[in-house]
Write a protein that holds these residues in place. Structure first.
Motif, PDB file in Angstrom:
ATOM      1  N   TYR A 160       0.932  -0.785   0.035  1.00 44.88           N
ATOM      2  CA  TYR A 160       0.103   0.064  -0.166  1.00 44.88           C
ATOM      3  C   TYR A 160       0.250   1.107   0.115  1.00 44.88           C
ATOM      4  CZ  TYR A 160      -4.501  -1.851   0.322  1.00 44.88           C
ATOM      5  OH  TYR A 160      -5.921  -2.187   0.048  1.00 44.88           O
ATOM      6  N   ALA A 161       2.399   1.423   0.231  1.00 37.32           N
ATOM      7  CA  ALA A 161       3.295   2.501   0.578  1.00 37.32           C
ATOM      8  C   ALA A 161       4.090   2.282  -1.001  1.00 37.32           C
ATOM      9  CB  ALA A 161       4.365   2.077   1.183  1.00 37.32           C
ATOM     10  N   LEU A 162       4.538   1.734  -1.648  1.00 34.96           N
ATOM     11  CA  LEU A 162       5.458   1.621  -1.996  1.00 34.96           C
ATOM     12  C   LEU A 162       3.782   1.758  -4.263  1.00 34.96           C
ATOM     13  CD1 LEU A 162       8.190  -1.075  -0.922  1.00 34.96           C
ATOM     14  CD2 LEU A 162       7.999   1.884  -0.870  1.00 34.96           C
ATOM     15  N   HIS A 163       3.761   0.851  -3.697  1.00 33.19           N
ATOM     16  CA  HIS A 163       2.427   0.422  -4.951  1.00 33.19           C
ATOM     17  C   HIS A 163       1.342   0.898  -4.950  1.00 33.19           C
ATOM     18  CE1 HIS A 163       6.618  -2.226  -6.050  1.00 33.19           C
ATOM     19  NE2 HIS A 163       6.921  -2.718  -5.004  1.00 33.19           N
ATOM     20  N   ASP A 164       0.980   0.217  -6.129  1.00 27.61           N
ATOM     21  CA  ASP A 164      -0.364   1.112  -6.187  1.00 27.61           C
ATOM     22  C   ASP A 164      -1.445  -0.505  -7.416  1.00 27.61           C
ATOM     23  OD1 ASP A 164      -3.240   2.104  -6.131  1.00 27.61           O
ATOM     24  OD2 ASP A 164      -2.657   3.492  -6.509  1.00 27.61           O
ATOM     25  N   ALA A 165      -2.834  -0.514  -7.188  1.00 29.13           N
ATOM     26  CA  ALA A 165      -3.667  -1.975  -8.180  1.00 29.13           C
ATOM     27  C   ALA A 165      -3.876  -1.096  -8.815  1.00 29.13           C
ATOM     28  CB  ALA A 165      -3.280  -2.897  -6.885  1.00 29.13           C
ATOM     29  N   MET A 166      -4.471  -2.018  -9.579  1.00 29.97           N
ATOM     30  CA  MET A 166      -5.420  -1.606 -11.049  1.00 29.97           C
ATOM     31  C   MET A 166      -6.722  -1.133 -10.238  1.00 29.97           C
ATOM     32  SD  MET A 166      -4.606  -1.954 -13.846  1.00 29.97           S
ATOM     33  CE  MET A 166      -6.025  -2.072 -15.192  1.00 29.97           C
ATOM     34  N   VAL A 167      -6.975  -2.498  -9.575  1.00 29.26           N
ATOM     35  CA  VAL A 167      -9.078  -1.513  -8.100  1.00 29.26           C
ATOM     36  C   VAL A 167      -8.070  -2.490  -6.633  1.00 29.26           C
ATOM     37  CG1 VAL A 167     -10.511  -2.586  -9.711  1.00 29.26           C
ATOM     38  CG2 VAL A 167      -9.440  -4.267  -8.009  1.00 29.26           C
TER      39      VAL A 167
ATOM     40  N   GLY B  92      -1.578 -10.245  -5.158  1.00 27.71           N
ATOM     41  CA  GLY B  92      -0.979  -9.364  -5.705  1.00 27.71           C
ATOM     42  C   GLY B  92      -1.032  -9.304  -6.618  1.00 27.71           C
ATOM     43  N   ALA B  93      -1.869  -9.935  -8.121  1.00 31.08           N
ATOM     44  CA  ALA B  93      -1.640  -9.970  -9.350  1.00 31.08           C
ATOM     45  C   ALA B  93      -2.333  -9.053  -9.970  1.00 31.08           C
ATOM     46  CB  ALA B  93      -2.302 -10.715  -9.768  1.00 31.08           C
ATOM     47  N   GLY B  94      -2.801  -7.258  -9.648  1.00 33.72           N
ATOM     48  CA  GLY B  94      -3.217  -6.767  -9.999  1.00 33.72           C
ATOM     49  C   GLY B  94      -2.616  -5.289  -9.058  1.00 33.72           C
ATOM     50  N   TRP B  95      -1.500  -5.730  -8.310  1.00 36.94           N
ATOM     51  CA  TRP B  95      -0.946  -4.727  -8.078  1.00 36.94           C
ATOM     52  C   TRP B  95       0.325  -4.410  -9.080  1.00 36.94           C
ATOM     53  CZ3 TRP B  95      -0.828  -1.644  -3.256  1.00 36.94           C
ATOM     54  CH2 TRP B  95      -2.143  -2.011  -2.476  1.00 36.94           C
ATOM     55  N   ILE B  96       0.347  -3.426 -10.213  1.00 34.60           N
ATOM     56  CA  ILE B  96       1.226  -3.369 -11.183  1.00 34.60           C
ATOM     57  C   ILE B  96       2.763  -2.664 -10.882  1.00 34.60           C
ATOM     58  CG2 ILE B  96       0.774  -2.219 -13.332  1.00 34.60           C
ATOM     59  CD1 ILE B  96      -0.627  -4.410 -13.163  1.00 34.60           C
ATOM     60  N   VAL B  97       3.913  -3.174 -11.716  1.00 35.98           N
ATOM     61  CA  VAL B  97       5.514  -2.544 -11.148  1.00 35.98           C
ATOM     62  C   VAL B  97       5.502  -2.562 -12.883  1.00 35.98           C
ATOM     63  CG1 VAL B  97       5.238  -4.034  -9.458  1.00 35.98           C
ATOM     64  CG2 VAL B  97       5.338  -5.480 -11.593  1.00 35.98           C
ATOM     65  N   PRO B  98       6.320  -1.113 -13.163  1.00 33.95           N
ATOM     66  CA  PRO B  98       7.207  -0.939 -14.585  1.00 33.95           C
ATOM     67  C   PRO B  98       7.848  -1.927 -15.230  1.00 33.95           C
ATOM     68  CG  PRO B  98       8.737  -0.490 -12.959  1.00 33.95           C
ATOM     69  CD  PRO B  98       7.415  -0.637 -11.349  1.00 33.95           C
ATOM     70  N   LYS B  99       7.180  -2.488 -15.799  1.00 31.57           N
ATOM     71  CA  LYS B  99       7.666  -3.158 -16.933  1.00 31.57           C
ATOM     72  C   LYS B  99       9.584  -3.330 -17.273  1.00 31.57           C
ATOM     73  CE  LYS B  99       6.936  -6.218 -21.123  1.00 31.57           C
ATOM     74  NZ  LYS B  99       7.918  -6.076 -21.424  1.00 31.57           N
ATOM     75  N   LYS B 100       9.654  -2.184 -17.560  1.00 26.48           N
ATOM     76  CA  LYS B 100      11.435  -1.917 -18.238  1.00 26.48           C
ATOM     77  C   LYS B 100      12.413  -1.755 -17.092  1.00 26.48           C
ATOM     78  CE  LYS B 100       9.759   1.012 -21.912  1.00 26.48           C
ATOM     79  NZ  LYS B 100       9.115   2.303 -22.990  1.00 26.48           N
ATOM     80  N   TYR B 101      11.701  -1.514 -16.255  1.00 29.50           N
ATOM     81  CA  TYR B 101      12.263  -1.086 -14.655  1.00 29.50           C
ATOM     82  C   TYR B 101      12.795  -2.537 -13.807  1.00 29.50           C
ATOM     83  CZ  TYR B 101      14.417  -0.068 -10.547  1.00 29.50           C
ATOM     84  OH  TYR B 101      15.180   0.039  -8.893  1.00 29.50           O
TER      85      TYR B 101
END
Length: 490
Positions: free
Chosen positions: A73-80, A176-185
């Motif tokens: 909840y601090a570092l990431h964000d999710a679709m919903v 955690g499948a809907g929590w999004i991370v940067p693909k390129k990074y």
């Protein structure tokens, strides 16, 4: 870089989910009532009851417990995701639509959302994050989801193999499948590199992580929802309960999590300190050997004896000061719609001894290890003592949380397991448990323990399953009607 201290990206902007009642340890974005005209300011220092593990910084490895979400909840964000007052709130996805046949879902991404490194959040990142997911319920999700199409940079389409009413629940909150991370990074730094220096789209950026000691995050002023009020949050790992309380009394930390028994009573007597209680978790007793015909636990009477032997009322008073909610319903949490309270949990050591004798153990038996999360070893010890009173001799084996749940999920434990979760009340496949319900809280908090029950008349279970199925089908018909009248959007 110091080999013992991995540096993360400098940043800002967090969320302080007050009271863990909704998922994270007490971190939610932007605390109401605090003016942000001058931007984020100040520092909040929190003492956690477990050792922080790098695996919790990566949504792809989310386990079936609530602990990782204090970092997510601090570092990431999710679709919903769950937010105060909303079981599933639009987040990175500003809206979504479900097909009338229930076989597909389309998400529309919010425009202008950035990761901490300045890269935009795109549909490609959404697909990448789902495909690399390997945490809880991974196999089930892969078996039910046929494919993902990228309609355009802002839209992604999920195709299901068959209608799945729980798709949004699992995609948006239970995993955690809907929590999004940067693909390129992630592709640039690799899996291990990402855990050392995680980048997400959440309200806070990782500043530093000292393994086993503390995590420091700072407000991300580019956060789309609301810039956090608190500039810096430090989560200190202080597994020892008395040390946590001492740190709170000395003013070294602003809040602590999980305080019990005499220490909780001491806290209540301390001027200026407040004990807050919340019900957010459940705990159970598992019998992993019940499927082995050679194990004593294979006999239902032995499992019933264990259930009858547990003196939950006194355990509740001694450890949780009577705040625990003692339930005999392992399947449906009390806050769920259509919850039906089961009969009170029984305590009958004489009957327990009788059942053991009938099962061929008049003098009891050696039950081997009783594994538990080290953070809750006092409850595990009390359980072992109760079992010992009727002749079930178990040896307590506390294990640090990350290692405990890793071995638990890999089915490496025998004997008995004191399990628990604040993420879901759904029983784990392949194991029988004694239902319990416990709910810890943030701040200086007394947790709430649970109840263990092993057997229930088939008629009672059938009756309640039929009732829930009827209500669920009625609810689905209402939703189907709403879908036919227009898009099913949130």
């Amino acid at each position: 870089m110091d080999s013992s201290r991995s540096k993360c990206q400098a940043g800002r902007g967090l969320t302080r989910r007050d009271a863990l009642a909704l998922a994270a340890l007490g971190l939610t974005a932007g605390m109401p009532g605090i003016s942000q005209a001058a931007g984020p300011s100040g520092q909040l220092t929190w003492a956690a009851h477990v050792s922080l593990a790098p695996t919790w910084f990566d949504p792809a490895e989310t386990s079936g417990i609530i602990t990782p979400f204090m970092a997510l909840y601090a570092l990431h964000d999710a679709m919903v995701k769950p937010m105060p007052g909303q079981p599933l709130a639009p987040s990175l996805a500003e809206s979504w639509t479900a097909a009338e046949d229930g076989l597909s879902y389309e998400f529309v991404l919010r425009k202008g959302v950035l990761f901490h490194n300045g890269e935009p959040v795109t549909a490609e990142d959404v697909k990448f994050s789902y495909e690399r997911y390997r945490g809880a319920s991974h196999d089930m999700m892969k078996a039910r989801i046929a494919s993902i199409d990228l309609v355009d940079p802002q839209r992604v389409h999920f195709h299901l193999k068959e209608p799945w009413p729980d798709f949004l629940t699992f995609y948006g909150s239970a995993t955690g499948a809907g929590w999004i991370v940067p693909k390129k990074y992630v592709e640039k730094v690799g899996e291990d590199g990402f855990k050392k220096a995680p980048i997400g789209a959440g309200p806070y950026k990782c500043v530093s992580f000292n393994p086993g000691i503390e995590l420091t995050v700072e407000a991300f002023e580019g956060y789309w929802r609301k810039v956090p009020s608190i500039r810096r949050i430090v989560i200190k790992s202080i597994p020892d309960e008395s040390t946590r309380l001492a740190a709170l009394k000395r003013g070294e930390v602003d809040g602590i999590y999980w305080i019990t028994g005499e220490l909780a009573e001491d806290l209540q007597r301390s001027p200026g300190l407040t004990l807050a209680v919340g019900h957010t978790a459940s705990q159970w007793l598992y019998f992993p050997e019940q499927w082995d015909p050679k194990s004593p636990w294979h006999d239902l009477r032995v499992r019933q004896a264990a259930n009858l032997a547990l003196d939950w009322s006194n355990i509740n008073q001694a450890i949780q000061l009577g705040h625990a909610l003692l339930h005999d319903n392992a399947f449906v949490p009390a806050h769920f719609e259509f919850y039906r309270k089961a009969p009170p949990p029984p305590f009958d050591p004489a009957k327990a001894k009788q059942l053991l004798a009938e099962a061929g153990h008049p003098n009891g038996f050696d039950a081997g290890p009783l594994y538990c999360d080290a953070a809750f070893s006092n409850i595990g010890e009390a359980m072992a003592n109760s079992l010992g009173e009727v002749g079930i001799r178990a040896n307590l084996r506390p294990v640090e949380r990350a290692a405990f749940y890793k071995s638990f999920s890999e089915k490496k434990y025998n004997g008995l397991i004191m399990g628990g979760s604040a993420a879901s009340a759904t029983p784990r496949p392949g194991s029988r448990r004694s239902p319990s319900r416990a709910e810890p809280t943030p701040m200086a908090a007394t947790p709430i323990s649970t109840r263990c029950s092993n057997s229930r008349p088939a008629s009672w279970i059938t009756q309640n399953v039929r009732r829930c199925c009827f209500r669920f089908n009625r609810l689905c018909r209402k939703r189907s009607s709403r879908r036919r009248s227009g898009n099913w959007r949130r």
